[in-house]
Structures are given as C-alpha cells and as structure tokens.
Design a protein around this motif. Structure first.
Motif, short mmCIF file in Angstrom:
data_model
loop_
_atom_site.label_atom_id
_atom_site.label_comp_id
_atom_site.label_asym_id
_atom_site.label_seq_id
_atom_site.Cartn_x
_atom_site.Cartn_y
_atom_site.Cartn_z
N LEU A 47 -30.36 -8.00 -25.51
CA LEU A 47 -29.22 -7.25 -24.98
C LEU A 47 -28.39 -8.05 -24.00
N ALA A 48 -28.98 -8.98 -23.30
CA ALA A 48 -28.23 -9.77 -22.32
C ALA A 48 -29.03 -10.98 -21.93
N GLY A 49 -28.36 -11.98 -21.39
CA GLY A 49 -29.02 -13.16 -20.88
C GLY A 49 -28.66 -13.34 -19.41
N ALA A 50 -29.46 -14.10 -18.71
CA ALA A 50 -29.20 -14.34 -17.30
C ALA A 50 -28.06 -15.35 -17.17
N LEU A 51 -26.93 -14.92 -16.69
CA LEU A 51 -25.79 -15.82 -16.52
C LEU A 51 -24.80 -15.22 -15.55
N THR A 52 -23.89 -16.06 -15.11
CA THR A 52 -22.78 -15.64 -14.27
C THR A 52 -21.49 -15.93 -15.01
N LEU A 53 -20.68 -14.90 -15.20
CA LEU A 53 -19.45 -15.03 -15.97
C LEU A 53 -18.25 -14.78 -15.06
N ALA A 54 -17.35 -15.75 -15.02
CA ALA A 54 -16.12 -15.62 -14.24
C ALA A 54 -15.00 -15.16 -15.17
N GLU A 55 -14.48 -13.97 -14.91
CA GLU A 55 -13.43 -13.41 -15.77
C GLU A 55 -12.06 -13.69 -15.17
N THR A 56 -11.18 -14.15 -16.05
CA THR A 56 -9.77 -14.32 -15.68
C THR A 56 -8.92 -13.49 -16.63
N VAL A 57 -7.73 -13.12 -16.18
CA VAL A 57 -6.78 -12.36 -16.99
C VAL A 57 -5.48 -13.16 -17.04
#
Length: 252
Positions: A167-177
């Motif tokens: 279902l998910a992995g350990a990570l950090t995601l930086a979102e930009t728009v």
C-alpha cells in the motif's frame, strides 16, 4: 492409431525512451513477452491443449529514481472430448500470477499539475497476486423422453485468488504545483503486511425441451462467494438464480 502434436511459440521485445517538451524528466521502458501453446490430439475425439504466457515490463524515471517492474504469467490446460451422438465434455484449469513492484528513492519530487495526483502515486495497487481457476462442463446429445426431445447441459467452476498488496513505502515526497513548492508528504511503512483472499464457485444446469425451432428451456444457477482482507469480518454469501427461456420460431 490417431496422434498429433502441434506446438506454437512467439516472442516480442521492445525498448523505448521518451522526452516531453513540457516535462524535462526523461523516461525509459522495455517490455518482453513470451507465448507458448501445445495441442495434443491422442484420438479422433480427444484433444488436450496447454498455453503459457509470460510478460515483464520495466520503466524508469531518471529524475526521481523510481524503477517500476511488472511481471505477469499464466498457464492453462484443457481437455475436451466430443463423442458423436453421446456427449461433449470439457475440463480445464489454470493459474495466473502477477508481481508489481517499485523501488523508489528515499525522497521524491512530484509536480501535481504535470505528473498527476499525489495520492495514486503514494498508494499504488502493487504487490503479488495469484489466481487459480478450474471449470468443467458437459452437454449431452438430444434424447427422447415422454415424447419430447431433451438437451441437457451442466457447468461448474471454482476460482480462488490471493494478494499481498504494497500500500505504501517509506519515503518523503515534495509536491510542487506548476513549479511552485506546495507541501511535503511523509509516508511510513505499515506495521503489518495485509493479505487479501477471495473464492467464488458456480454451478449451472439446464434442460431444453422441444425441437430446434420451438423449445422451452428451464435451468438453475447457484453461486457462492467468500472474501477476507485480514480483518475481523469476512464476506460470505450464496445466490440461486432460476432460468427460463423459450422459442416459437418457424421455417416459413
């Protein structure tokens, strides 16, 4: 003595790279497919057929470091006997499996205006899945009873599938728009591994009474389903469906 063996096989491999003007991220992918089929005819009324298919697809995004891999495979075996004037039998079964996984970097950057929504990227329907199916049917030759022609048929099948999703992995995601920093997503590994299973079964029988043009058909179908996702409550039910049909056509 009547014996014949026919074997067919095919393979396909492709590789592609993509560079979008609006997205500087370069993408690369390749795919391999293998298919094999064998048909064995031991007698004039028997035929055995087996099929195997394997597919593997890989893709990578250089900027994010992700490397999705998808593997699929299926094997099927079927026996068919056609006794002229008596009955036609068919028994078959197969196993299908799929393994979808992604190896992401510990940190990722996603522009939701260009690369899609964040939620599907984080919670992907990935994992290992296996499905098994067995089915059989019989069609009897027309017989006369009580002055009426009867055509009897019966069919049954059973399916079982299991999946261990990621279902998910350990990570950090930086979102930009559209290039502007918006938010940071932190996803941790679940404490327990989920497991999904489901089983379905079905039986059907019918009797078509009358001539080829004018007949009445009566039948019944029973189905069952059970499923579990590791929780406290499972899903189970039975259904029974009556069946009726008729034809009054003529050769005018």
């Amino acid at each position: 003595e009547f014996r014949r063996v026919l074997f067919r096989s095919a393979g396909h491999w492709s590789r592609a790279e993509r560079l979008d003007r609006n997205d500087p991220t370069q993408k690369r992918g390749q795919q391999l497919s293998l298919v094999g089929n064998i048909t064995y005819t031991p007698t004039s009324i028997d035929q055995v057929q087996g099929t195997a298919i394997i597919q593997r697809a890989e893709s990578s995004t250089f900027a994010t470091g992700t490397s999705p891999t998808q593997s699929f495979g299926t094997t099927q075996l079927m026996w068919r006997r056609a006794e002229k004037g008596h009955a036609t039998y068919r028994i078959g079964g197969g196993i299908q499996w799929a393994d979808t996984s992604t190896t992401p970097a510990s940190t990722m950057t996603l522009d939701s205006a260009l690369g899609g929504a964040v939620y599907p990227a984080l919670f992907r329907p990935e994992g290992k899945e296996t499905a098994m199916r067995v089915s059989a049917d019989i069609a009897l030759a027309p017989v006369s009873a009580f002055g009426v022609m009867h055509r009897l048929r019966a069919w049954g099948s059973f399916d079982r599938s299991s999946m261990t999703p990621t279902l998910a992995g350990a990570l950090t995601l930086a979102e930009t728009v559209d290039g502007t920093a918006a938010r940071v997503w932190r996803v941790d590994v679940p404490t327990s591994t989920p497991s999904w299973t489901s089983s379905t079964g079905g039986l059907f029988a019918s009797d078509r009474m009358g001539s080829e043009q004018r007949w009445i058909e009566l039948g019944v179908r029973a189905e069952s389903l059970s499923a579990s996702n590791g929780g406290a409550t499972n899903i189970r039910w039975w259904n029974v469906y009556p069946h009726a049909a008729f034809s009054l056509s003529s050769d005018l």
